[in-house]
Design a protein around this motif. Sequence first.
Motif, PDB file in Angstrom:
ATOM      1  N   GLN A  86      35.866   9.768  13.634  1.00 15.14           N
ATOM      2  CA  GLN A  86      36.395   9.435  12.314  1.00 15.14           C
ATOM      3  C   GLN A  86      35.412   8.605  11.480  1.00 15.14           C
ATOM      4  O   GLN A  86      35.163   8.927  10.318  1.00 15.14           O
ATOM      5  N   PRO A  87      34.809   7.528  12.049  1.00 16.10           N
ATOM      6  CA  PRO A  87      33.833   6.781  11.242  1.00 16.10           C
ATOM      7  C   PRO A  87      32.627   7.640  10.840  1.00 16.10           C
ATOM      8  O   PRO A  87      32.112   7.497   9.726  1.00 16.10           O
ATOM      9  N   GLU A  99      33.649   9.805   7.944  1.00 15.90           N
ATOM     10  CA  GLU A  99      33.704   8.995   6.727  1.00 15.90           C
ATOM     11  C   GLU A  99      32.300   8.702   6.192  1.00 15.90           C
ATOM     12  O   GLU A  99      32.073   8.722   4.982  1.00 15.90           O
ATOM     13  N   SER A 131      27.763  -0.091   9.845  1.00 23.08           N
ATOM     14  CA  SER A 131      28.756   0.710  10.572  1.00 23.08           C
ATOM     15  C   SER A 131      28.097   1.533  11.673  1.00 23.08           C
ATOM     16  O   SER A 131      28.658   1.687  12.762  1.00 23.08           O
ATOM     17  N   LEU A 164      28.871   1.294  15.678  1.00 26.12           N
ATOM     18  CA  LEU A 164      29.258   2.462  16.460  1.00 26.12           C
ATOM     19  C   LEU A 164      28.364   2.612  17.694  1.00 26.12           C
ATOM     20  O   LEU A 164      28.859   2.860  18.793  1.00 26.12           O
TER      21      LEU A 164
END
Length: 197
Positions: free
Chosen positions: A124-125, A128, A165, A169
């Motif tokens: 999901q990240p 995005e 981000s 991750l």
Amino acid sequence: MFRQLYSALTSENSIDQAYADLTRMLEHGAWMFSRANEVLYSTVAAEEVREPLYERDRAVNELERSIRRKVLRHLTVNPGHDVAICLALMSVAKDAERIGDYCKNVFEVGAFYSEGFHVPRYQQPLDEMADRLTGLFKELIAATRDSNEEKAHGVISATREIRGSCDDLIEALLGEEETIEFHEAVAYSLLARHYKR
């Protein structure tokens, strides 16, 4: 002799032409990023995209060389004039050239890894980020075309967030305690590294 004279007379436009080349480089980069992600998400076959993608990368490389030639021509005809701008333009063009390389890297993850993504907390990240980067390409192209510093600073700020981000991750993947298929974890980490760049 005539060619040198013509070149000298038209060199005033060399920097404007170099900025136009930079805009084209970014447009090619945006196209490559979209195609690479289509392959990654299996909406387009890798073989359908491979040659056009690498062709665009060659065009990006040629545009970077063209910018360098135009900047050097400008500085030769106007020694000491706009040196800082010219050096910055050459540096940005080199960065834009690298975009093509990272897009090829994303494409290769999609071409070589076909097992799918099954861990939403990582996928999901990344989804995005891909969406956000697609939008940022449009903003960056507009900022470059219009020489809009405010838009450019907005893009820079957004990319800093994406970099953070990506680091988060990768750190989470390295500390993962649950079982994730090895090849899937590698794909996630590669994508995070490529999106970060």
